[in-house]
Write an enzyme that holds these catalytic residues in place. Structure first.
Site, short mmCIF file in Angstrom:
data_model
loop_
_atom_site.label_atom_id
_atom_site.label_comp_id
_atom_site.label_asym_id
_atom_site.label_seq_id
_atom_site.Cartn_x
_atom_site.Cartn_y
_atom_site.Cartn_z
N TYR A 196 32.21 43.10 40.04
CA TYR A 196 31.06 43.30 39.16
C TYR A 196 29.75 43.40 39.94
O TYR A 196 28.87 44.16 39.58
CB TYR A 196 30.97 42.16 38.12
CG TYR A 196 32.13 42.23 37.15
CD1 TYR A 196 32.06 43.03 36.00
CD2 TYR A 196 33.32 41.55 37.38
CE1 TYR A 196 33.12 43.15 35.12
CE2 TYR A 196 34.40 41.66 36.50
CZ TYR A 196 34.29 42.46 35.38
OH TYR A 196 35.35 42.58 34.52
N ASN B 108 38.74 42.48 40.96
CA ASN B 108 37.78 42.53 39.86
C ASN B 108 36.39 42.48 40.48
O ASN B 108 36.00 41.47 41.08
CB ASN B 108 37.96 41.33 38.92
CG ASN B 108 39.30 41.37 38.20
OD1 ASN B 108 40.04 42.35 38.29
ND2 ASN B 108 39.61 40.31 37.47
N GLU C 124 39.50 45.27 37.32
CA GLU C 124 38.39 45.11 36.37
C GLU C 124 37.13 45.63 37.02
O GLU C 124 36.86 45.34 38.21
CB GLU C 124 38.14 43.63 36.03
CG GLU C 124 39.13 43.02 35.09
CD GLU C 124 38.77 41.58 34.72
OE1 GLU C 124 37.57 41.22 34.74
OE2 GLU C 124 39.71 40.83 34.41
N GLU D 187 42.05 35.88 38.55
CA GLU D 187 40.87 35.20 39.08
C GLU D 187 41.04 33.68 39.22
O GLU D 187 40.34 32.90 38.56
CB GLU D 187 39.65 35.50 38.20
CG GLU D 187 39.30 36.96 38.13
CD GLU D 187 38.04 37.24 37.31
OE1 GLU D 187 37.38 36.29 36.85
OE2 GLU D 187 37.70 38.43 37.13
N ARG E 167 46.34 47.04 31.05
CA ARG E 167 46.53 45.70 31.60
C ARG E 167 46.16 44.68 30.53
O ARG E 167 45.02 44.68 30.05
CB ARG E 167 45.65 45.53 32.85
CG ARG E 167 45.59 44.12 33.37
CD ARG E 167 44.71 43.98 34.61
NE ARG E 167 44.69 42.59 35.01
CZ ARG E 167 43.60 41.82 35.03
NH1 ARG E 167 42.41 42.32 34.75
NH2 ARG E 167 43.69 40.56 35.38
O1 IFM Z 1 35.53 38.86 30.70
C1 IFM Z 1 35.77 38.53 32.02
C2 IFM Z 1 37.26 38.59 32.32
O2 IFM Z 1 37.99 37.77 31.47
C3 IFM Z 1 37.51 38.15 33.74
N1 IFM Z 1 36.69 38.87 34.67
C4 IFM Z 1 35.28 38.99 34.38
C5 IFM Z 1 35.07 39.48 32.96
C6 IFM Z 1 33.57 39.59 32.66
O3 IFM Z 1 32.98 38.34 32.78
#
Ligand code: IFM
Length: 478
Positions: free
Chosen positions: A317, A315, A381, A180, A91
């Site tokens: 985290y 995405n 992500e 995002e 990607r």
């Molecule tokens: O690096 C970023 C990415 O560009 C978008 N999502 C979160 C990642 C980590 O902060």
């Protein structure tokens, strides 16, 4: 406020057999400004991130994306590395100012040539390209005309989408409109931590709506060009009280439940409901009304936004921990939450300070699949920044990133648990292939499974890359 939720992870998140469904897509993700460099090559225009990173005080260490990983010149070697890792999918995003330097008007064929070469290289390697049209590098010329607070920018994105598709559409089947939009709107126009660095809640809310409009218009442009698969990639988190992070079954007060619901509406449903349901959550409309008003939402916009969609890219985290609070100064990332406390969790964290909570990923995927069964999901992500060290070893340098490997292990198992629980999940893309330009943190934060020495551009596979290669090979943990 600090809450302790420290403890050992359940064993299903750390060990045991876990085989993924046949055809599950394994890959890695990057973004143009974070890796390409070549900021002045072949007629590329200036983006808001060029302007922002060159403005003193905006990015740690004064770092810029001028050179980054020099991927523009080293893409063939990078694709070879992807082959070595066994990636099935890659990607990447297209830099709008490389393709259309002013964001409107003439297309720059030399900019498109780069993506042409990259897609061909991936094709030869048997790696499927997943193309993201917008990962935050808006042409500065458009920002000068209002950026995402201007409705016109949405129409410009659709025009640019058409141009990129016209060149790559014969070989690219998987298209993503935006990466995002929440972050781009609320950090770019609300907190000002990201480009273009504006700090106004009303502007952030307007930008957010125009991002959704751009998604809808670009989707229509792609569909009329014959595209089968369109995805929108969102940053998503389960919104939980600290007590719920520690124990998902924890009882919470009515006031806490209301705080959770409001932040969830702002973070998740503000994007998902218009796109998939054709309406904004009432809680969000009330907040928009109090912050600049609703005039920018025109009749018919929600119809334009609510287009057929194949996949939501997630995405993930960390979770978002909140509770009803005594009242804080307005948080420009979350307008309308003056009475909500954003909690710090006392759990292990990454170098970004982001709490590590793999179970949150399972919860999120299951919830999204239940609430929005009309779309498939893909983790587009997931990964972590840690302070890595290169060590000399026989047979070459090594990076023993045990913390990142553990992070990936537990999150991949959380993904597997979500599939077992019924989530319609099609693939997993690690963030990121390479250490890269981490926006306001510059090169200080390393997310790659491949180490990059930014002085020499030498790449070294980290232990996490070797671990990920084994997972791919086994299609899980056999
Ligand atoms: O690096 C970023 C990415 O560009 C978008 N999502 C979160 C990642 C980590 O902060």
């Amino acid at each position: 406020m600090t809450v302790t939720t420290r403890g050992t992870l359940p064993s299903y998140l750390t060990e045991g057999r876990a085989v993924f469904p046949e055809g599950f897509v394994w890959g890695a993700a990057t973004a143009s400004y974070q890796i390409e460099g070549a900021a002045r090559d072949d007629g590329r225009g200036v983006s808001i991130w060029d302007r922002f990173s060159h403005t003193p005080g905006k990015v740690a260490g004064g770092h810029t994306g001028d050179v980054a990983c020099d991927h523009y010149h080293r893409y063939a070697d990078d694709v070879r590395m992807m082959t070595d890792l066994g990636l099935a999918a890659y990607r990447f995003s297209v830099s709008w100012p490389r393709v259309q330097p002013d964001g409107a008007g003439p297309i720059n064929p030399r900019g498109l040539d780069f993506y042409d070469r990259l897609v061909d290289e991936l094709g030869t390697a048997g790696i499927t390209p997943y193309v993201t049209l917008y990962h935050w590098d808006l042409p500065q010329a458009l920002e000068d005309r209002g950026g995402w607070t201007s409705r016109d920018t949405a129409y410009r994105l659709a025009e640019y989408a058409q141009a990129v598709h016209a060149r790559l559409g014969d070989r690219v089947r998987h298209w993503t409109t935006l990466n995002e939009p929440w972050v781009a709107a609320f950090l770019g126009y609300g907190t000002g931590v990201h480009a273009p660095g504006r700090t106004d809640a009303a502007s952030a809310l307007q930008a957010s709506h125009h991002f959704l409009l751009a998604h809808g218009l670009a989707t229509q442009a792609l569909r009329s060009a014959g595209v089968d698969e369109v995805m929108l990639v969102i940053n998503s988190s389960p919104v939980l009280t600290p007590a719920q992070v520690a124990d998902p079954a924890a009882e919470i007060s009515e006031a806490d439940a209301e705080a959770v619901n409001r932040v969830d509406a702002l973070l998740n449903r503000q994007i998902l409901d218009p796109v998939l349901r054709g309406r904004y959550p009432d809680e969000v409309l009330k907040i928009v009304e109090r912050h600049g008003g609703l005039d920018h939402i025109h009749d018919g916009d929600l119809r334009e936004i609510n287009q057929r969609l194949d996949l939501i890219g997630v995405n993930y985290y960390n979770p978002c921990a909140v509770r009803s609070g005594p009242g804080e100064p307005a948080n420009p990332a979350f307008p309308g939450t003056e009475d909500v406390e954003f909690a710090t969790l006392d759990v292990p964290a990454t170098a970004m300070g982001w709490p590590i909570h793999p179970a949150g990923l399972s919860q999120l995927l299951v919830r999204l699949s239940q609430d929005y069964p009309e779309v498939g999901l893909m983790v587009t992500e997931n990964g972590a920044a840690f302070d890595d060290a290169v060590t000399k070893a026989e047979g070459g340098d090594r990076v023993h990133d045990a913390d990142r490997t553990a992070y990936l292990n537990s999150h991949l198992r959380a993904v597997h648990a979500a599939i077992e629980a019924g989530a319609d999940l099609r693939g997993y893309l690690v963030w990121s292939l390479l250490d890269n330009f981490e926006w306001a943190e510059g090169y200080h934060r390393r997310f790659g499974i491949v180490h990059v020495d930014f002085a020499t551009q030498r790449r070294v596979l980290k232990d996490s890359a070797r671990f990920y290669r084994d997972v791919i090979k086994e299609n899980g943990f056999a």
